[in-house]
Design a protein around this motif. Structure first.
Motif, PDB file in Angstrom:
ATOM      1  N   ALA A  63       0.836  -1.201   0.000  1.00  0.00           N
ATOM      2  CA  ALA A  63       0.000   0.000   0.000  1.00  0.00           C
ATOM      3  C   ALA A  63       0.869   1.248   0.000  1.00  0.00           C
ATOM      4  O   ALA A  63       1.996   1.236   0.472  1.00  0.00           O
ATOM      5  CB  ALA A  63      -0.917  -0.003   1.218  1.00  0.00           C
ATOM      6  N   GLU A  64       0.307   2.309  -0.573  1.00  0.00           N
ATOM      7  CA  GLU A  64       0.995   3.599  -0.546  1.00  0.00           C
ATOM      8  C   GLU A  64       0.658   4.287   0.769  1.00  0.00           C
ATOM      9  O   GLU A  64      -0.484   4.652   1.013  1.00  0.00           O
ATOM     10  CB  GLU A  64       0.504   4.460  -1.715  1.00  0.00           C
ATOM     11  N   VAL A  65       1.657   4.450   1.614  1.00  0.00           N
ATOM     12  CA  VAL A  65       1.420   5.052   2.913  1.00  0.00           C
ATOM     13  C   VAL A  65       2.307   6.280   3.048  1.00  0.00           C
ATOM     14  O   VAL A  65       3.463   6.242   2.648  1.00  0.00           O
ATOM     15  CB  VAL A  65       1.765   4.046   4.036  1.00  0.00           C
ATOM     16  N   PRO A  66       1.778   7.377   3.605  1.00  0.00           N
ATOM     17  CA  PRO A  66       2.630   8.543   3.834  1.00  0.00           C
ATOM     18  C   PRO A  66       3.814   8.173   4.720  1.00  0.00           C
ATOM     19  O   PRO A  66       3.658   7.395   5.672  1.00  0.00           O
ATOM     20  CB  PRO A  66       1.704   9.531   4.560  1.00  0.00           C
ATOM     21  N   GLY A  67       4.966   8.732   4.417  1.00  0.00           N
ATOM     22  CA  GLY A  67       6.196   8.346   5.119  1.00  0.00           C
ATOM     23  C   GLY A  67       6.127   8.487   6.610  1.00  0.00           C
ATOM     24  O   GLY A  67       6.693   7.685   7.351  1.00  0.00           O
ATOM     25  N   ILE A  68       5.389   9.468   7.077  1.00  0.00           N
ATOM     26  CA  ILE A  68       5.375   9.760   8.504  1.00  0.00           C
ATOM     27  C   ILE A  68       4.629   8.683   9.297  1.00  0.00           C
ATOM     28  O   ILE A  68       4.862   8.459  10.473  1.00  0.00           O
ATOM     29  CB  ILE A  68       4.750  11.158   8.730  1.00  0.00           C
ATOM     30  N   VAL A  69       3.719   7.980   8.622  1.00  0.00           N
ATOM     31  CA  VAL A  69       2.907   6.971   9.310  1.00  0.00           C
ATOM     32  C   VAL A  69       3.576   5.601   9.278  1.00  0.00           C
ATOM     33  O   VAL A  69       3.250   4.717  10.048  1.00  0.00           O
ATOM     34  CB  VAL A  69       1.500   6.896   8.667  1.00  0.00           C
ATOM     35  N   LYS A  70       4.528   5.444   8.377  1.00  0.00           N
ATOM     36  CA  LYS A  70       5.144   4.128   8.171  1.00  0.00           C
ATOM     37  C   LYS A  70       5.736   3.561   9.463  1.00  0.00           C
ATOM     38  O   LYS A  70       6.158   4.303  10.334  1.00  0.00           O
ATOM     39  CB  LYS A  70       6.243   4.241   7.131  1.00  0.00           C
ATOM     40  N   GLY A  71       5.804   2.230   9.527  1.00  0.00           N
ATOM     41  CA  GLY A  71       6.461   1.587  10.658  1.00  0.00           C
ATOM     42  C   GLY A  71       5.524   1.376  11.829  1.00  0.00           C
ATOM     43  O   GLY A  71       4.386   0.946  11.652  1.00  0.00           O
ATOM     44  N   THR A  72       6.009   1.722  13.024  1.00  0.00           N
ATOM     45  CA  THR A  72       5.261   1.411  14.242  1.00  0.00           C
ATOM     46  C   THR A  72       3.880   2.046  14.268  1.00  0.00           C
ATOM     47  O   THR A  72       2.923   1.425  14.709  1.00  0.00           O
ATOM     48  CB  THR A  72       6.046   1.900  15.465  1.00  0.00           C
ATOM     49  N   VAL A  73       3.782   3.284  13.794  1.00  0.00           N
ATOM     50  CA  VAL A  73       2.491   3.976  13.864  1.00  0.00           C
ATOM     51  C   VAL A  73       1.424   3.205  13.098  1.00  0.00           C
ATOM     52  O   VAL A  73       0.329   2.959  13.596  1.00  0.00           O
ATOM     53  CB  VAL A  73       2.622   5.406  13.304  1.00  0.00           C
ATOM     54  N   LEU A  74       1.785   2.786  11.889  1.00  0.00           N
ATOM     55  CA  LEU A  74       0.838   2.047  11.063  1.00  0.00           C
ATOM     56  C   LEU A  74       0.434   0.740  11.748  1.00  0.00           C
ATOM     57  O   LEU A  74      -0.751   0.390  11.810  1.00  0.00           O
ATOM     58  CB  LEU A  74       1.472   1.760   9.694  1.00  0.00           C
ATOM     59  N   THR A  75       1.436   0.031  12.287  1.00  0.00           N
ATOM     60  CA  THR A  75       1.154  -1.221  12.985  1.00  0.00           C
ATOM     61  C   THR A  75       0.207  -1.000  14.149  1.00  0.00           C
ATOM     62  O   THR A  75      -0.733  -1.773  14.364  1.00  0.00           O
ATOM     63  CB  THR A  75       2.456  -1.843  13.506  1.00  0.00           C
ATOM     64  N   LEU A  76       0.438   0.076  14.892  1.00  0.00           N
ATOM     65  CA  LEU A  76      -0.421   0.354  16.047  1.00  0.00           C
ATOM     66  C   LEU A  76      -1.846   0.667  15.609  1.00  0.00           C
ATOM     67  O   LEU A  76      -2.806   0.222  16.248  1.00  0.00           O
ATOM     68  CB  LEU A  76       0.141   1.532  16.845  1.00  0.00           C
ATOM     69  N   LEU A  77      -1.984   1.427  14.529  1.00  0.00           N
ATOM     70  CA  LEU A  77      -3.323   1.753  14.045  1.00  0.00           C
ATOM     71  C   LEU A  77      -4.066   0.487  13.633  1.00  0.00           C
ATOM     72  O   LEU A  77      -5.232   0.293  13.975  1.00  0.00           O
ATOM     73  CB  LEU A  77      -3.244   2.732  12.862  1.00  0.00           C
ATOM     74  N   VAL A  78      -3.354  -0.387  12.903  1.00  0.00           N
ATOM     75  CA  VAL A  78      -3.978  -1.651  12.487  1.00  0.00           C
ATOM     76  C   VAL A  78      -4.359  -2.473  13.712  1.00  0.00           C
ATOM     77  O   VAL A  78      -5.460  -3.041  13.789  1.00  0.00           O
ATOM     78  CB  VAL A  78      -3.016  -2.444  11.582  1.00  0.00           C
ATOM     79  N   ALA A  79      -3.464  -2.490  14.712  1.00  0.00           N
ATOM     80  CA  ALA A  79      -3.755  -3.236  15.932  1.00  0.00           C
ATOM     81  C   ALA A  79      -4.992  -2.686  16.621  1.00  0.00           C
ATOM     82  O   ALA A  79      -5.820  -3.450  17.138  1.00  0.00           O
ATOM     83  CB  ALA A  79      -2.558  -3.179  16.873  1.00  0.00           C
ATOM     84  N   GLY A  80      -5.138  -1.364  16.610  1.00  0.00           N
ATOM     85  CA  GLY A  80      -6.307  -0.755  17.216  1.00  0.00           C
ATOM     86  C   GLY A  80      -7.592  -1.196  16.536  1.00  0.00           C
ATOM     87  O   GLY A  80      -8.564  -1.552  17.194  1.00  0.00           O
ATOM     88  N   ILE A  81      -7.567  -1.210  15.222  1.00  0.00           N
ATOM     89  CA  ILE A  81      -8.756  -1.628  14.471  1.00  0.00           C
ATOM     90  C   ILE A  81      -9.058  -3.106  14.730  1.00  0.00           C
ATOM     91  O   ILE A  81     -10.203  -3.512  14.932  1.00  0.00           O
ATOM     92  CB  ILE A  81      -8.560  -1.357  12.963  1.00  0.00           C
ATOM     93  N   LEU A  82      -7.990  -3.906  14.796  1.00  0.00           N
ATOM     94  CA  LEU A  82      -8.148  -5.332  15.085  1.00  0.00           C
ATOM     95  C   LEU A  82      -8.771  -5.523  16.470  1.00  0.00           C
ATOM     96  O   LEU A  82      -9.657  -6.362  16.673  1.00  0.00           O
ATOM     97  CB  LEU A  82      -6.764  -6.000  15.030  1.00  0.00           C
ATOM     98  N   SER A  83      -8.294  -4.714  17.409  1.00  0.00           N
ATOM     99  CA  SER A  83      -8.797  -4.793  18.772  1.00  0.00           C
ATOM    100  C   SER A  83     -10.280  -4.421  18.820  1.00  0.00           C
ATOM    101  O   SER A  83     -11.075  -5.056  19.523  1.00  0.00           O
ATOM    102  CB  SER A  83      -7.979  -3.867  19.668  1.00  0.00           C
ATOM    103  N   LEU A  84     -10.656  -3.404  18.043  1.00  0.00           N
ATOM    104  CA  LEU A  84     -12.070  -3.014  17.965  1.00  0.00           C
ATOM    105  C   LEU A  84     -12.926  -4.163  17.463  1.00  0.00           C
ATOM    106  O   LEU A  84     -13.989  -4.454  17.992  1.00  0.00           O
ATOM    107  CB  LEU A  84     -12.230  -1.829  17.006  1.00  0.00           C
ATOM    108  N   SER A  85     -12.409  -4.841  16.401  1.00  0.00           N
ATOM    109  CA  SER A  85     -13.217  -5.901  15.824  1.00  0.00           C
ATOM    110  C   SER A  85     -13.326  -7.090  16.772  1.00  0.00           C
ATOM    111  O   SER A  85     -14.321  -7.794  16.782  1.00  0.00           O
ATOM    112  CB  SER A  85     -12.637  -6.332  14.481  1.00  0.00           C
ATOM    113  N   PHE A  86     -12.306  -7.302  17.607  1.00  0.00           N
ATOM    114  CA  PHE A  86     -12.390  -8.404  18.569  1.00  0.00           C
ATOM    115  C   PHE A  86     -13.404  -8.115  19.667  1.00  0.00           C
ATOM    116  O   PHE A  86     -13.827  -9.031  20.372  1.00  0.00           O
ATOM    117  CB  PHE A  86     -11.013  -8.693  19.185  1.00  0.00           C
ATOM    118  N   MET A  87     -13.774  -6.847  19.816  1.00  0.00           N
ATOM    119  CA  MET A  87     -14.790  -6.551  20.823  1.00  0.00           C
ATOM    120  C   MET A  87     -16.127  -7.140  20.442  1.00  0.00           C
ATOM    121  O   MET A  87     -17.022  -7.272  21.279  1.00  0.00           O
ATOM    122  CB  MET A  87     -14.921  -5.045  20.986  1.00  0.00           C
ATOM    123  N   GLY A  88     -16.276  -7.479  19.163  1.00  0.00           N
ATOM    124  CA  GLY A  88     -17.505  -8.124  18.723  1.00  0.00           C
ATOM    125  C   GLY A  88     -17.754  -9.442  19.435  1.00  0.00           C
ATOM    126  O   GLY A  88     -18.880  -9.917  19.525  1.00  0.00           O
TER     127      GLY A  88
END
Lengths: 212, 194
Positions: B162-187
């Motif tokens: 995926a094309e991701v802005p440079g500033i978000v790359k790396g840990t930030v992106l991983t954390l955001l994805v983890a957050g969304i994953l965590s939200l979906s597990f609340m189901g």
């Protein structure tokens, strides 16, 4: 080993500026949470209110300071092969002390932090500092390093805790922050909020680094 | 101890209160080793094994410590058991599959400081689980950890393209994805309420 040597080492290292550097670096340039991304578990788990975050940060800082002092004192006596195991035992001892201490001071706080006080043992930050710094440096330097890293960690936890409590609970240290009709962002208190808040802080840090 | 209650413990540990996404335990390997699907699943296997062994040992140690009335030794003895188990697994993997050993790298010895394992031992003691309950709890926690790790690895493999802005790359992106994953597990939250 006596207090005397500790003090001379401490003040001597305060006097020459490169050592003051050891203290400052943990606060900002090598902040354990925002820059090194170490010790994430407690950072995310107990940062749902500012109070919990502060207590956790201080407990971790204390363990870090004591274990760094002891590891640095014993650095010439611990054989290389068993050093990690020895460090973990030292850390576990201090964590047990902190655990009982917090229980004695405030049962409520102990309940809120739960198993995460015990889990300070496996905080990679503490073992990381023992291995990377305290095992190679003098007691004075190790103390400064531990203080800097400890306060840096506490600062980061507090940043997260404050944001999450203000947005998720509408309060700050339990005191209402917003007018009556504020709609709380429940997601901030939930686990997902921890991930999002940390991502946001990292983003701010990255942006600041790119500029400066 | 009915079969239902064991099943409930398993579901609870693996989905409803997933160790990674709900309790935030084991975040370091979760962020560190979740780059590739294959490594992630094997890491999950290793952690699950250590969890089961550690949980069995913790059950025995707890009984012993209660008998000799020395609860303050709990933390120290748990961590020693975990450290030795990890050492064993490390030697085993090094012997059986040097390639995997290299792929896991520093994260293999770091299983010792994986809070999920110590957390599991402490939680089961707090909850007062018996022998079988502890075993199932460890199995569930391990399955949950592996599931989270594999899901994350799958997402990150896709995100590499995926094309991701440079500033978000790396840990930030991983954390955001983890957050969304965590939200979906609340189901799953309503699943184990009983």
């Amino acid at each position: 080993m006596s207090n005397q040597t500790k003090h001379t080492g401490f003040f001597a290292s305060l006097e020459n500026s490169p050592s003051t550097n050891e203290f400052i670096k943990g606060l900002w340039r090598e902040n354990p949470v925002f820059v090194q991304v170490l010790g994430m578990c407690p950072v995310l788990a107990v940062s749902n209110t500012a109070e919990n975050a502060l207590a956790m940060g201080l407990a971790t800082a204390f363990v870090l300071l004591m274990s760094n002092i002891l590891v640095s004192t014993l650095r010439n006596f611990i054989p290389k092969q068993v050093r990690i195991a020895s460090y973990i035992l030292i850390i576990a001892t201090f964590v047990t002390m902190v655990d009982y201490l917090i229980q004695a001071i405030s049962v409520d706080l102990h309940k809120a932090l739960g198993a995460f006080i015990s889990l300070i043992v496996v905080n990679c930050l503490i073992l990381g500092r023992a291995e990377a710094f305290a095992s190679k440096n003098t007691i004075g330097k190790s103390m400064l390093d531990a203080l800097g890293m400890g306060f840096g960690f506490t600062f980061a936890l507090f940043c997260l805790g404050a944001v999450r409590e203000i947005l998720g609970n509408g309060s700050f240290f339990g005191i209402p922050f917003f007018p009556e009709n504020f709609q709380e962002w429940v997601v901030m208190i939930l686990p997902a909020g921890g991930f999002f808040t940390l991502a946001m802080w990292l983003l701010i840090f990255n942006a600041a680094k790119n500029k400066g | 101890m009915t079969e239902e209650s064991l099943w409930y413990i398993f579901i609870n540990a693996s989905l409803v209160n997933n160790f990674v996404l709900a309790y935030f335990l084991g975040i370091c390997p979760f962020l560190g080793v979740s780059g590739k699907m294959e490594t992630a699943s094997k890491m999950g296997g290793a952690v699950t094994f250590v969890m089961i062994v550690a949980s069995m040992c913790a059950y025995g140690i707890h009984a012993l410590l209660v008998a000799v009335n020395a609860p303050f030794l709990q933390l120290i003895s748990y961590i020693v058991v975990i450290a030795s188990t990890v050492q064993l697994v490390e030697m085993f993997i090094k012997k059986m599959s040097p390639a995997l050993f290299r792929a896991l790298g520093i994260f293999l010895p770091l299983i010792t400081t994986n809070c999920a394992i110590l957390g599991l031992a402490l939680f089961q003691t707090n909850k007062g689980y018996g022998f079988f309950e502890s075993f199932v709890y460890a199995l569930g926690a391990g399955a949950g950890f592996t599931l989270a790790l594999v899901l994350m690895a799958g997402l990150r493999e896709k995100l590499d393209f995926a094309e991701v802005p440079g500033i978000v790359k790396g840990t930030v992106l991983t954390l955001l994805v983890a957050g969304i994953l965590s939200l979906s597990f609340m189901g799953f939250a309503g699943l184990g309420s009983q």
